[in-house]
Design a protein around this motif. Structure first.
Motif, PDB file in Angstrom:
ATOM      1  N   MET A   1       0.842  -1.172   0.000  1.00  0.00           N
ATOM      2  CA  MET A   1       0.000   0.000   0.000  1.00  0.00           C
ATOM      3  C   MET A   1       0.885   1.233   0.000  1.00  0.00           C
ATOM      4  N   SER A   2       0.485   2.224  -0.755  1.00  0.00           N
ATOM      5  CA  SER A   2       1.286   3.445  -0.898  1.00  0.00           C
ATOM      6  C   SER A   2       0.927   4.437   0.196  1.00  0.00           C
ATOM      7  N   ASP A   3       1.920   5.270   0.527  1.00  0.00           N
ATOM      8  CA  ASP A   3       1.687   6.278   1.546  1.00  0.00           C
ATOM      9  C   ASP A   3       1.378   7.642   0.943  1.00  0.00           C
ATOM     10  N   SER A   4       1.323   7.739  -0.364  1.00  0.00           N
ATOM     11  CA  SER A   4       1.069   9.047  -0.971  1.00  0.00           C
ATOM     12  C   SER A   4      -0.385   9.445  -0.750  1.00  0.00           C
ATOM     13  N   PRO A   5      -0.619  10.752  -0.524  1.00  0.00           N
ATOM     14  CA  PRO A   5      -1.994  11.215  -0.281  1.00  0.00           C
ATOM     15  C   PRO A   5      -2.933  10.915  -1.450  1.00  0.00           C
ATOM     16  N   ASP A   6      -2.451  11.015  -2.685  1.00  0.00           N
ATOM     17  CA  ASP A   6      -3.319  10.749  -3.841  1.00  0.00           C
ATOM     18  C   ASP A   6      -3.748   9.282  -3.882  1.00  0.00           C
ATOM     19  N   ALA A   7      -2.828   8.378  -3.594  1.00  0.00           N
ATOM     20  CA  ALA A   7      -3.146   6.952  -3.602  1.00  0.00           C
ATOM     21  C   ALA A   7      -4.141   6.632  -2.484  1.00  0.00           C
ATOM     22  N   ILE A   8      -3.956   7.271  -1.348  1.00  0.00           N
ATOM     23  CA  ILE A   8      -4.879   7.042  -0.225  1.00  0.00           C
ATOM     24  C   ILE A   8      -6.271   7.564  -0.573  1.00  0.00           C
ATOM     25  N   ARG A   9      -6.344   8.737  -1.225  1.00  0.00           N
ATOM     26  CA  ARG A   9      -7.647   9.291  -1.641  1.00  0.00           C
ATOM     27  C   ARG A   9      -8.330   8.363  -2.639  1.00  0.00           C
ATOM     28  N   GLU A  10      -7.562   7.857  -3.610  1.00  0.00           N
ATOM     29  CA  GLU A  10      -8.134   6.941  -4.598  1.00  0.00           C
ATOM     30  C   GLU A  10      -8.659   5.677  -3.914  1.00  0.00           C
ATOM     31  N   ASP A  11      -7.904   5.193  -2.956  1.00  0.00           N
ATOM     32  CA  ASP A  11      -8.325   3.997  -2.226  1.00  0.00           C
ATOM     33  C   ASP A  11      -9.612   4.269  -1.448  1.00  0.00           C
ATOM     34  N   ILE A  12      -9.686   5.432  -0.827  1.00  0.00           N
ATOM     35  CA  ILE A  12     -10.903   5.813  -0.082  1.00  0.00           C
ATOM     36  C   ILE A  12     -12.088   5.937  -1.033  1.00  0.00           C
ATOM     37  N   GLU A  13     -11.907   6.565  -2.185  1.00  0.00           N
ATOM     38  CA  GLU A  13     -13.003   6.719  -3.157  1.00  0.00           C
ATOM     39  C   GLU A  13     -13.462   5.356  -3.674  1.00  0.00           C
ATOM     40  N   LYS A  14     -12.524   4.454  -3.928  1.00  0.00           N
ATOM     41  CA  LYS A  14     -12.872   3.105  -4.398  1.00  0.00           C
ATOM     42  C   LYS A  14     -13.674   2.374  -3.314  1.00  0.00           C
TER      43      LYS A  14
END
Length: 191
Positions: free
Chosen positions: A1-14
């Motif tokens: 899992m990535s720690d970048s804010p964009d990756a976390i946002r995408e994961d939350i949206e998914k």
């Protein structure tokens, strides 16, 4: 899992989308109107299947109905299928089911005046029998009253006797314990 804010946002949206789909599916499944529609479809399919198995296949003009019924049969529960399988080729089971259905329908139809008058006449004729049965029951109760009282007295006597034995045994056991304690105390002092 990535720690970048964009990756976390995408994961939350998914996760939100997936959760939204699950909630919609669940809401569809528990909506009362949808439940009723599914149950009605299952019952129609089951009735069609039972009718076809018991009475035989319909003629060619009813093939469209048969196709619709057989597609709905796929959703019928195992219990329904087992009942149909047991009834197939068994005229006694078919007759009992028809009798049960007729009895159910007859219980829903209000009684006619003729039926009410016939029931009243039967009740009037049966009243002497009911009175005689009630008298016989009272007489039997009177005859059984004395033996029952004797049995109660015997149980009381037995219980009192058992309580006396228990008291005697307890007193004897307490004396034995006292004697042993005294002997043990003397041995400790003397030893």
């Amino acid at each position: 899992m990535s720690d970048s804010p964009d990756a976390i946002r995408e994961d939350i949206e998914k996760t939100r989308r997936d959760l939204g789909l699950d909630v919609d599916a669940l809401a569809d499944k528990v909506t009362p109107s949808k439940i009723v529609d599914r149950q009605v479809g299952r019952m129609k399919g089951a009735v069609t299947s039972v009718r076809e198995r018991i009475m035989g296949a319909a003629d060619d003009s009813g093939s469209a109905l048969r196709d619709t019924g057989s597609s709905a049969v796929a959703g019928v529960s195992d219990a329904g299928r087992q009942a149909v399988a047991k009834a197939q080729g068994n005229p006694l089971a078919v007759g009992l089911m028809a009798f049960g259905a007729g009895l159910l329908i007859a219980s829903l139809v209000p009684a006619s005046e003729k039926e009410k008058s016939a029931a009243s006449a039967v009740k009037d004729q049966a009243q002497p029998l009911l009175d005689e049965a009630a008298g016989a029951a009272r007489e039997m109760g009177e005859h059984l009253k004395e033996p029952a009282q004797e049995a109660v007295a015997a149980v009381k006597d037995t219980a009192a006797e058992a309580a006396s034995h228990v008291k005697e045994d307890a007193t004897g056991a307490a004396g034995n314990v006292t004697d042993r304690a005294r002997d043990a105390g003397q041995q400790v002092q003397g030893g």
